[in-house]
Design a protein around this motif. Structure first.
Motif, PDB file in Angstrom:
ATOM      1  N   UNK A   3       0.861  -1.187   0.000  1.00 45.64           N
ATOM      2  CA  UNK A   3       0.000   0.000   0.000  1.00 45.64           C
ATOM      3  C   UNK A   3       0.897   1.238   0.000  1.00 45.64           C
ATOM      4  N   UNK A   4       0.584   2.195  -0.861  1.00 42.13           N
ATOM      5  CA  UNK A   4       1.328   3.463  -0.895  1.00 42.13           C
ATOM      6  C   UNK A   4       0.393   4.619  -0.557  1.00 42.13           C
ATOM      7  N   UNK A   5       0.871   5.478   0.341  1.00 39.60           N
ATOM      8  CA  UNK A   5       0.106   6.658   0.773  1.00 39.60           C
ATOM      9  C   UNK A   5       0.940   7.902   0.487  1.00 39.60           C
ATOM     10  N   UNK A 109       1.285   8.937   7.283  1.00 42.60           N
ATOM     11  CA  UNK A 109       1.249   8.105   6.074  1.00 42.60           C
ATOM     12  C   UNK A 109       1.384   6.630   6.409  1.00 42.60           C
ATOM     13  N   UNK A 110       2.318   6.297   7.292  1.00 46.59           N
ATOM     14  CA  UNK A 110       2.522   4.891   7.661  1.00 46.59           C
ATOM     15  C   UNK A 110       1.301   4.353   8.390  1.00 46.59           C
ATOM     16  N   UNK A 111       0.681   5.210   9.201  1.00 50.59           N
ATOM     17  CA  UNK A 111      -0.516   4.778   9.942  1.00 50.59           C
ATOM     18  C   UNK A 111      -1.634   4.405   8.971  1.00 50.59           C
ATOM     19  N   UNK A 112      -1.910   5.288   8.023  1.00 48.71           N
ATOM     20  CA  UNK A 112      -2.988   5.029   7.055  1.00 48.71           C
ATOM     21  C   UNK A 112      -2.642   3.817   6.181  1.00 48.71           C
ATOM     22  N   UNK A 113      -1.375   3.711   5.786  1.00 50.00           N
ATOM     23  CA  UNK A 113      -0.954   2.608   4.909  1.00 50.00           C
ATOM     24  C   UNK A 113      -1.068   1.270   5.644  1.00 50.00           C
ATOM     25  N   UNK A 297      -2.687   6.022  -2.538  1.00 47.25           N
ATOM     26  CA  UNK A 297      -2.578   6.208  -3.993  1.00 47.25           C
ATOM     27  C   UNK A 297      -2.355   4.884  -4.729  1.00 47.25           C
ATOM     28  N   UNK A 298      -1.933   3.834  -4.010  1.00 44.42           N
ATOM     29  CA  UNK A 298      -1.796   2.498  -4.626  1.00 44.42           C
ATOM     30  C   UNK A 298      -2.094   1.452  -3.575  1.00 44.42           C
TER      31      UNK A 298
END
Ligand code: C5P
Length: 302
Positions: A3-5, A109-113, A297-298
Motif C-alpha cells: 500500500x502506498x500513501x 502516512x505509515x498509519x494510514x498505509x 494512492x496504490x
C-alpha cells in the motif's frame, strides 16, 4: 501486496505560541495549511519491522524506531494485538527537520498505509487519536487542507479556503531541532508576559476568501525570532525573497525552511529563480496550497 500513501508538507500561516506549560509543551493557536510537496510511504509485509528511505535527504532520516513511521506501525499494531511485521519505505521529498512536518507526514502516512494493508478499517477518530499520541503535528498531516490547531496543536478544526495559494519554499542547509527552537523562544520571552495564543480573524477571513494579498498582510510566526536567533543567515533568505517580489516571507514552523507567499504561479516561478540565484538557500521549490491530507494512492500487488 503493498500500500502506498501520499502525504503533504505543511506551512503555518499563523503560529501563535503561549507560555510554556507545566508539561513542557506550549499552548498554540496554529493555523496549518497543507502544501503540495509530498512524501510517499509504501508498506509491504515483511518478517520484521524495517524502514528504508530514498531521496536527496535520505541519509538524514533515522531508520530505527525513533522514526515516526515506525512508531505509527507499532502503535497501530499494538492496539490490535498484532505484530508490526512490515517493511516501510519512505520516498522523501519534504525537507528533513525543516519545519514542514516531514516526520509527522511519515507518521500519518505509515498509519494510514498499515491500516489499509492489515484491513483494520479504523475510524478516522481512532486514527486521529493515534496521530495525536505520535506528535503535535501528526493529526494535521492526516487531514490536510487547512485547519486551526489548538492545545499543543493536535486539536483540529477544519478551515475553509476560497482558492489556491502559490508558495515558494527555500530549503536551508541542515535542519533545526523543534525542541531547541521552543527552548530559544522560552529564553527570548523570559520575564515577559506571553499572551494567550489566538488566531487572527483577519487571517481566517483571508483564507476563506482565497485572498493572497490579505493573507500576506496577516502571516505571523511567533517562533520566527527564535529560529532567526539560532540561524541568523535566514534573514538574508527572507530579504532575497521579498526583494524578488514575494507578497510576504516567513519562517515555516520551527524552520529553517523559509516560506514565500506570491500572487500566482508566474510570480512563484520568478521568486524561486531569484532565491536560487541569490545563493542564500540550498534549493527553492514552488508548491500550491491547500493540498489534500494523507491519501492511499496504490493498493495492490507489490
Ligand atoms: O509534539 P512533538 O513531539 O512534535 O513536539 C516536539 C517538541 O516540540 C516537544 O518535545 C516540545 O519541545 C516542542 N513543542 C512544544 N509545544 C508544542 C509542540 C511542540 O513545546 N505545542
Amino acid at each position: 501486496m503493498s500500500v502506498t500513501v501520499r502525504v503533504p508538507a505543511k506551512v503555518n500561516v499563523r503560529l501563535a505560541v503561549g507560555a510554556a506549560r507545566p508539561d513542557g509543551f506550549h499552548d498554540l493557536a496554529n493555523v496549518f495549511l497543507a502544501v503540495g510537496l509530498h512524501d510517499e510511504i509504501t508498506v509491504t509485509p515483511a518478517d520484521e519491522l524495517t524502514v528504508t528511505c530514498s531521496g536527496p535527504d535520505a541519509h538524514q532520516v533515522p531508520l530505527d524506531t525513533t522514526n515516526l513511521a515506525a512508531r505509527a506501525a507499532i502503535a497501530l499494531a499494538g492496539r490490535h494485538g498484532i505484530d508490526p511485521r512490515v517493511h516501510i519505505h519512505i520516498a522523501k521529498d519534504i525537507p528533513v527537520a525543516g519545519g514542514m512536518a516531514g516526520g509527522s507526514a511519515d507518521g500519518a502516512g505509515a498509519l494510514l498505509a498499515c491500516d489499509a494493508l492489515w484491513s483494520l478499517n479504523s475510524s478516522r477518530d481512532e486514527l486521529l487519536a493515534i496521530c495525536a499520541e505520535l506528535g503535535s503535528d501528526v493529526p494535521f498531516s492526516l487531514v490536510g487542507g487547512a485547519a486551526l490547531g489548538v492545545g499543543r496543536g493536535e486539536q483540529l478544526t477544519p478551515l475553509d479556503t476560497g482558492g489556491d495559494f502559490h508558495w515558494v519554499f527555500a530549503m536551508a542547509d541542515g535542519g533545526l531541532s523543534t525542541p531547541a527552537v521552543f527552548r530559544e523562544f522560552d529564553r527570548l520571552t523570559e520575564g515577559t508576559d506571553v499572551p494567550a495564543p489566538t488566531a487572527d480573524p483577519a487571517l481566517l477571513e483571508a483564507l476563506r476568501a482565497g485572498d493572497a494579498v490579505a493573507l500576506a498582510s496577516t502571516l505571523a510566526n511567533d517562533l520566527q525570532p527564535a529560529a532567526l536567533s539560532l540561524r541568523p543567515s535566514l534573514a538574508d533568505t527572507l530579504s532575497a525573497g521579498t526583494a524578488a517580489g514575494a507578497l510576504a516571507a516567513l519562517v515555516s514552523g520551527s524552520g529553517p525552511t523559509t516560506a514565500f507567499l506570491t500572487k500566482g504561479p508566474d510570480a512563484a516561478a520568478e521568486v524561486a529563480e531569484a532565491l536560487l540565484a541569490s545563493g542564500t538557500c540550498r534549493t527553492a521549490r514552488v508548491a500550491q496550497a491547500p493540498a489534500p491530507g494523507a491519501t492511499v494512492v496504490r493498493h495492490g500487488a507489490a
